[in-house]
Design a protein around this motif. Structure first.
Motif, PDB file in Angstrom:
ATOM      1  N   GLY A 118       0.780  -1.233   0.000  1.00 52.32           N
ATOM      2  CA  GLY A 118       0.000   0.000   0.000  1.00 52.32           C
ATOM      3  C   GLY A 118       0.809   1.278   0.000  1.00 52.32           C
ATOM      4  N   LEU A 119       2.095   1.223  -0.380  1.00 50.03           N
ATOM      5  CA  LEU A 119       2.913   2.429  -0.417  1.00 50.03           C
ATOM      6  C   LEU A 119       2.932   3.007  -1.830  1.00 50.03           C
ATOM      7  CD1 LEU A 119       5.924   1.251   1.744  1.00 50.03           C
ATOM      8  CD2 LEU A 119       3.925   2.571   2.460  1.00 50.03           C
ATOM      9  N   ASP A 120       2.954   4.314  -1.909  1.00 54.34           N
ATOM     10  CA  ASP A 120       3.030   5.005  -3.198  1.00 54.34           C
ATOM     11  C   ASP A 120       4.501   5.229  -3.523  1.00 54.34           C
ATOM     12  OD1 ASP A 120       2.683   6.477  -5.462  1.00 54.34           O
ATOM     13  OD2 ASP A 120       1.485   8.059  -4.521  1.00 54.34           O
ATOM     14  N   VAL A 121       5.129   4.243  -4.143  1.00 57.41           N
ATOM     15  CA  VAL A 121       6.572   4.282  -4.366  1.00 57.41           C
ATOM     16  C   VAL A 121       6.972   5.345  -5.384  1.00 57.41           C
ATOM     17  CG1 VAL A 121       6.920   1.908  -3.663  1.00 57.41           C
ATOM     18  CG2 VAL A 121       6.496   2.412  -6.066  1.00 57.41           C
ATOM     19  N   GLU A 122       6.021   5.805  -6.206  1.00 57.14           N
ATOM     20  CA  GLU A 122       6.329   6.858  -7.189  1.00 57.14           C
ATOM     21  C   GLU A 122       6.629   8.186  -6.495  1.00 57.14           C
ATOM     22  OE1 GLU A 122       6.765   6.257 -10.393  1.00 57.14           O
ATOM     23  OE2 GLU A 122       6.303   4.159  -9.953  1.00 57.14           O
ATOM     24  N   ARG A 123       6.115   8.377  -5.305  1.00 54.31           N
ATOM     25  CA  ARG A 123       6.344   9.628  -4.560  1.00 54.31           C
ATOM     26  C   ARG A 123       7.399   9.474  -3.461  1.00 54.31           C
ATOM     27  NH1 ARG A 123       1.314  12.277  -2.270  1.00 54.31           N
ATOM     28  NH2 ARG A 123       1.374  10.373  -1.066  1.00 54.31           N
ATOM     29  N   ALA A 124       8.163   8.411  -3.480  1.00 49.78           N
ATOM     30  CA  ALA A 124       9.196   8.177  -2.465  1.00 49.78           C
ATOM     31  C   ALA A 124      10.276   9.257  -2.563  1.00 49.78           C
ATOM     32  CB  ALA A 124       9.812   6.800  -2.643  1.00 49.78           C
ATOM     33  N   GLU A 125      10.790   9.660  -1.414  1.00 56.41           N
ATOM     34  CA  GLU A 125      11.846  10.676  -1.337  1.00 56.41           C
ATOM     35  C   GLU A 125      12.922  10.214  -0.367  1.00 56.41           C
ATOM     36  OE1 GLU A 125      10.089  14.240   0.119  1.00 56.41           O
ATOM     37  OE2 GLU A 125       8.976  14.638  -1.724  1.00 56.41           O
ATOM     38  N   ALA A 126      14.139  10.684  -0.589  1.00 57.22           N
ATOM     39  CA  ALA A 126      15.238  10.380   0.330  1.00 57.22           C
ATOM     40  C   ALA A 126      16.008  11.660   0.600  1.00 57.22           C
ATOM     41  CB  ALA A 126      16.152   9.319  -0.270  1.00 57.22           C
ATOM     42  N   ARG A 127      16.343  11.876   1.887  1.00 58.57           N
ATOM     43  CA  ARG A 127      17.142  13.029   2.297  1.00 58.57           C
ATOM     44  C   ARG A 127      18.307  12.529   3.143  1.00 58.57           C
ATOM     45  NH1 ARG A 127      12.191  14.038   2.577  1.00 58.57           N
ATOM     46  NH2 ARG A 127      11.120  14.754   4.348  1.00 58.57           N
ATOM     47  N   PHE A 128      19.455  13.148   2.975  1.00 61.11           N
ATOM     48  CA  PHE A 128      20.655  12.748   3.704  1.00 61.11           C
ATOM     49  C   PHE A 128      21.155  13.938   4.509  1.00 61.11           C
ATOM     50  CE2 PHE A 128      25.091  11.689   4.321  1.00 61.11           C
ATOM     51  CZ  PHE A 128      25.066  10.322   4.522  1.00 61.11           C
TER      52      PHE A 128
END
Length: 153
Positions: A118-128
């Motif tokens: 059920g995750l929207d992987v198209e809108r996934a973000e990563a911050r470092f």
């Protein structure tokens, strides 16, 4: 009562704790269980949590740059990999001395973990930031909790 999951702590012989620690350090049990969910020495350490809106994955990678990490997601499996090498100063110092103990591992690493459906992987973000990579995986709108208004009759 429990020092770790391998044995009971014994308080009957004061002063022998250093003796037990000495032997544990000299001949560690490679398969020993501890309170973590992964074996000792696993890199990078990962925390996973969820909110009403998203699943958040925190990847603890001190000493690495964002370019050194490779994060991918396929079939709800998140994979974090990369390469960790010695810095030039560590490499030069290592050539000049032998080590009694070396806990920082080098080389290629990879960790994979299954994520919920059920995750929207198209809108996934990563911050470092400061050695911690935060991966935000939003939930699909239809799976987010909704408040239902109660109408008076």
């Amino acid at each position: 009562m429990f020092g770790d999951l391998r044995r009971f702590d014994t308080d009957w012989a004061p002063g022998t704790d250093w003796f037990r620690r000495f032997f544990d350090e000299m001949w560690p049990d490679p398969g020993a269980a501890d309170i973590r969910s992964v074996p000792r020495g696993s890199f990078p350490m990962i925390n996973v949590g969820r909110t009403d809106d998203a699943v958040r994955v925190y990847v603890f990678a001190p000493g690495l740059t964002p370019e050194a990490l490779d994060i991918s997601l396929q079939d709800n499996v998140l994979t974090v990999g990369g390469q960790r090498s010695e810095t030039a100063a560590e490499d030069e110092a290592s050539a000049q001395r032998s080590h009694f103990r070396r806990e920082r591992q080098q080389g290629a690493f990879s960790r994979s973990l299954a994520l919920p459906e059920g995750l929207d992987v198209e809108r996934a973000e990563a911050r470092f930031h400061n050695g911690v990579c935060e991966v935000v995986l939003p939930k699909r709108e239809e799976l987010k909790p909704r408040r239902i208004e109660i109408k008076a009759s």
